[in-house]
Motif scaffolding. Structure first.
Motif, short mmCIF file in Angstrom:
data_model
loop_
_atom_site.label_atom_id
_atom_site.label_comp_id
_atom_site.label_asym_id
_atom_site.label_seq_id
_atom_site.Cartn_x
_atom_site.Cartn_y
_atom_site.Cartn_z
N VAL A 220 0.94 -1.16 0.13
CA VAL A 220 0.08 0.07 0.01
C VAL A 220 1.07 1.39 -0.09
O VAL A 220 0.68 2.32 -0.79
CB VAL A 220 -0.96 0.17 1.23
N ALA A 221 1.97 1.26 0.85
CA ALA A 221 2.82 2.42 0.83
C ALA A 221 3.46 2.75 -0.33
O ALA A 221 3.56 3.81 -0.65
CB ALA A 221 3.73 2.20 2.16
N ARG A 222 3.96 1.62 -0.96
CA ARG A 222 4.72 1.82 -2.41
C ARG A 222 3.80 2.36 -3.16
O ARG A 222 4.27 3.16 -4.09
CB ARG A 222 5.35 0.26 -2.41
N ALA A 223 2.64 1.73 -3.27
CA ALA A 223 1.88 2.29 -4.47
C ALA A 223 1.54 3.73 -4.16
O ALA A 223 1.22 4.56 -5.26
CB ALA A 223 0.48 1.52 -4.24
N ILE A 224 1.13 4.16 -3.06
CA ILE A 224 0.94 5.61 -2.64
C ILE A 224 2.34 6.28 -3.01
O ILE A 224 2.21 7.60 -3.92
CB ILE A 224 0.98 5.87 -1.18
N ALA A 225 3.49 5.80 -2.76
CA ALA A 225 4.78 6.72 -3.03
C ALA A 225 5.05 6.69 -4.66
O ALA A 225 5.53 7.82 -5.04
CB ALA A 225 5.98 5.79 -2.36
N LEU A 226 4.70 5.87 -5.30
CA LEU A 226 5.21 5.57 -6.88
C LEU A 226 4.05 6.52 -7.62
O LEU A 226 4.08 6.44 -8.85
CB LEU A 226 5.20 4.09 -7.36
N SER A 227 3.08 6.89 -6.95
CA SER A 227 2.06 7.44 -7.70
C SER A 227 1.65 9.09 -7.52
O SER A 227 0.67 9.63 -7.52
CB SER A 227 0.67 6.90 -7.30
N ARG A 228 2.73 9.79 -6.74
CA ARG A 228 2.61 11.10 -6.51
C ARG A 228 2.61 11.93 -7.71
O ARG A 228 3.21 11.55 -8.79
CB ARG A 228 3.74 11.54 -5.52
N TYR A 229 2.08 13.24 -7.72
CA TYR A 229 2.20 14.16 -8.92
C TYR A 229 3.68 14.51 -9.11
O TYR A 229 4.43 14.97 -8.24
CB TYR A 229 1.18 15.34 -8.56
N ILE A 230 4.16 14.39 -10.49
CA ILE A 230 5.31 14.73 -10.59
C ILE A 230 5.45 15.93 -11.91
O ILE A 230 4.81 15.59 -13.04
CB ILE A 230 6.53 13.57 -11.23
N PRO A 231 5.83 17.04 -11.56
CA PRO A 231 5.54 17.99 -12.61
C PRO A 231 6.34 17.68 -14.06
O PRO A 231 7.36 16.95 -13.80
CB PRO A 231 6.23 19.47 -12.08
N PHE A 232 5.93 18.26 -15.23
CA PHE A 232 6.55 17.94 -16.39
C PHE A 232 6.98 19.06 -16.97
O PHE A 232 6.67 20.31 -16.96
CB PHE A 232 5.48 17.22 -17.51
N ASP A 233 8.34 19.07 -17.23
CA ASP A 233 9.25 20.04 -17.75
C ASP A 233 9.11 20.12 -19.31
O ASP A 233 9.69 19.46 -20.05
CB ASP A 233 10.65 20.26 -17.49
N PRO A 234 8.27 21.29 -20.08
CA PRO A 234 7.98 20.89 -21.31
C PRO A 234 9.16 21.21 -22.21
O PRO A 234 9.33 20.69 -23.25
CB PRO A 234 6.94 22.06 -21.66
N ALA A 235 10.12 22.22 -21.70
CA ALA A 235 11.19 22.52 -22.53
C ALA A 235 12.26 21.30 -22.53
O ALA A 235 12.77 21.26 -23.71
CB ALA A 235 12.14 23.74 -21.91
N ALA A 236 12.51 20.59 -21.59
CA ALA A 236 13.35 19.65 -21.61
C ALA A 236 12.89 18.18 -21.79
O ALA A 236 13.50 17.20 -21.94
CB ALA A 236 14.10 19.36 -20.03
N ARG A 237 11.41 18.13 -21.97
CA ARG A 237 10.74 16.98 -22.23
C ARG A 237 10.97 15.78 -21.34
O ARG A 237 11.38 14.72 -21.75
CB ARG A 237 10.81 16.49 -23.69
N ARG A 238 10.86 16.04 -20.10
CA ARG A 238 10.93 15.02 -19.05
C ARG A 238 10.58 15.50 -17.78
O ARG A 238 10.12 16.76 -17.46
CB ARG A 238 12.59 15.01 -18.84
N PHE A 239 10.37 14.58 -16.89
CA PHE A 239 9.70 14.80 -15.70
C PHE A 239 10.50 15.14 -14.41
O PHE A 239 11.76 14.67 -14.75
CB PHE A 239 8.72 13.56 -15.02
N ALA A 240 10.21 15.92 -13.52
CA ALA A 240 10.99 16.54 -12.47
C ALA A 240 11.81 15.44 -11.73
O ALA A 240 12.93 15.62 -11.20
CB ALA A 240 10.33 17.38 -11.60
N GLU A 241 11.21 14.28 -11.44
CA GLU A 241 11.66 13.23 -10.57
C GLU A 241 11.45 11.93 -11.05
O GLU A 241 10.32 11.77 -12.02
CB GLU A 241 11.29 13.29 -9.23
N ARG A 242 12.27 10.60 -10.94
CA ARG A 242 11.83 9.52 -11.28
C ARG A 242 11.11 8.62 -9.87
O ARG A 242 11.79 8.59 -9.16
CB ARG A 242 13.21 8.77 -11.60
N PRO A 243 9.88 8.38 -9.83
CA PRO A 243 9.08 8.02 -8.88
C PRO A 243 9.47 6.80 -8.29
O PRO A 243 9.75 6.34 -7.13
CB PRO A 243 7.80 7.64 -9.35
N GLU A 244 10.14 5.81 -9.03
CA GLU A 244 10.71 4.57 -8.65
C GLU A 244 11.95 4.72 -7.74
O GLU A 244 12.34 3.67 -6.97
CB GLU A 244 11.17 3.56 -9.68
#
Length: 508
Positions: A220-244
């Motif tokens: 349960v804890a892992r599912a919550i942790a891996l599902s948090r909102y991660i902002p997307f940087d449109p200029a770099a075309r990547r997400f701010a963090e890697r949830p895993e």
């Protein structure tokens, strides 16, 4: 020009609800039925995209096709100058959000399982679709319809669904309710409000996961942790963090108080014997979108409880041996198999910490509870566990062997006190030795267990220890003389020390 016919309005209104409904609750099926009426077909269980079908939900396919057609028609009307009411604009925007998610869900899922979240070339197509469909409805796109934010939201919904779906297996209603609880912990009960204002604030909400041992609290804890909102940087075309890489678990019952403090808060060199170098703890290395998981929090002593309370109240802490305040920026999920209300009443757990932990609470059901609701679930679970042991090809044969052993030796009424963890052990034992023999367990309310815990935790005086020990041995021997011989005491001393109430409980 009228934007929506009555038929289109009814369909679009149902889709508007579908876009924000909890997919693991039965209401999902009801809104699907309302959307397509007589075309609706029974499919799967009480959650989204049934596990046993081996294919897509046909109702979703029909709905997605109709959404595509209707969204294109409405976009054309708006582009030609049709005027929409405020209600119609909201319905249309929800229709487009539904379209965007299902148009890109396969690519989003591929991105969520990729080793790196970079090079997301389909974001250009996503942005073009946002502009094409949403600009005619409201001019310049702004939050919450900014393409980068919508992309991040769709990515989060996709990750959350697959994290929950793959972590919590089972067709029973208790399992379905657990999945729904996890979804609410991630998005709250109001996904619309979450998308517009709460998506970066829920890290401040602590989640407490309670339930018997072996019921999947860390899943349960892992599912919550891996599902948090991660902002997307449109200029770099990547997400701010890697949830895993943002999940930091610690089993508090497995470590001494000093090691717990070192693991969580870090330490300076020389802070204690063996601290030969500085070390950053979990609270320090956890990034803003990361999660620290405190397993078995009911086991920690009062000193650490005070320090944890400070972290939750002020979001600050200090390394061992240091006076400099550091800031914790992530989320805390805690878990315990203990009844914290009992621990509070006994004075072993701080009330102020308890209420800080209970900002959000999830309770995992026992395996016995799940099987009472759906006896067939044990077959599904055994096959699932067998796949993990042997792979897809050999799993059915192993599952048949395990189920035959359970039926022959344990029976359908076996309570599985170790829950899913014990069932996994059963599968492993049958695989290796063609048998599984459960351990002999002492009941939770057995006075012997209570006596052992009181002695270990130092809650008894020497007089109380002697009296209870005399009673325990006398319950086994039934003889004052034999008890005195074993304990090296006078027979009269033993007779005086035996507690009648405890003796009665032991004999029961």
């Amino acid at each position: 020009m009228k934007l929506l016919t009555e038929t289109d309005r009814d369909f679009a209104n149902a889709v508007s609800h579908l876009a924000y409904v909890n997919p693991f609750l039965p209401e999902r099926i009801e809104w699907e039925r309302r959307a397509i009426g007589a075309e609706h077909v029974p499919f799967g269980g009480v959650w989204h995209a049934g596990a046993d079908s081996g294919g897509p939900n046909p109702n979703e396919v029909r709905i997605a096709e109709r959404v595509e057609t209707l969204a294109e028609a409405l976009r054309g009307k708006l582009a030609k100058g049709a005027r929409a009411t405020g209600e119609e604009t909201g319905i249309y925007q929800d229709l487009v959000l539904y379209l965007l998610y299902y148009r890109y869900q396969e690519q989003l899922h591929d991105a969520s399982t990729a080793a790196r979240k970079t090079g997301l070339g389909f974001y250009a197509n996503f942005t073009a679709d946002c502009e094409r469909f949403l600009a005619p409805a409201g001019g310049k796109l702004e939050h919450p319809h900014d393409p980068a934010h919508l992309f991040a939201c769709c990515f989060q919904v996709c990750r959350a669904f697959h994290s929950i779906f793959s972590s919590i297996f089972g067709s029973s209603m208790p399992a379905a309710r657990l999945r729904a609880q996890i979804w609410q912990s991630i998005f709250t009960h109001d996904l619309r409000r979450y998308q517009t204002s709460l998506y970066l604030r829920l890290g401040d909400v602590t989640t407490l996961v309670t339930g018997p041992s072996g019921t999947g609290k860390e899943l349960v804890a892992r599912a919550i942790a891996l599902s948090r909102y991660i902002p997307f940087d449109p200029a770099a075309r990547r997400f701010a963090e890697r949830p895993e890489e943002s999940f930091f678990p610690l089993n508090l019952s497995a470590l001494s108080p000093t090691l717990i403090e070192s693991e969580l808060f870090g330490h300076r060199r020389g802070a204690f014997t063996g601290a030969v170098a500085e070390r950053a703890g979990w609270f320090e290395v956890c990034p803003p979108l990361g999660t620290v998981f405190l397993d078995e929090i009911g086991e920690v002593d009062g000193t650490i409880q005070v320090k944890l309370l400070r972290v939750l109240e002020t979001r600050t802490f200090q390394r061992l041996g240091d006076t400099r305040d550091l800031r914790f920026r992530g989320k805390v999920v805690a878990a315990t198999h203990r009844d914290l209300a009992t621990e509070l009443a006994a004075g072993r757990f701080r009330e102020d910490l308890y209420y800080r932990l209970c900002s959000d609470r999830i309770e995992t059901p026992s395996l016995a509870e799940r099987l009472r609701d759906s006896p067939q679930e044990i077959s599904d679970l055994v096959l699932f566990l067998a796949r993990r042991q042997t792979g897809e090809e050999a799993a059915p044969e192993l599952a048949r062997e395990v189920l035959a052993w359970i039926d022959r030796k344990l029976g359908s009424g076996y309570p599985w006190p170790g829950n899913v963890r014990e069932l996994a052990q059963c599968v492993s034992n049958v695989l290796v030795r063609r048998e599984y023999v459960p351990i002999a367990r002492v009941p939770e309310n057995d006075p012997r267990r209570a006596l052992a815990e009181e002695i270990v935790t130092g809650r008894l005086s020497a007089e109380e220890v002697l009296g209870r020990y005399c009673t325990l041995v006398y319950a086994e021997t039934g003889s004052y003389q034999e008890t005195a011989r074993r304990l090296g005491l006078d027979r009269r001393t033993v007779k005086v020390r035996v507690d009648p109430a405890l003796l009665a409980a032991l004999r029961r």
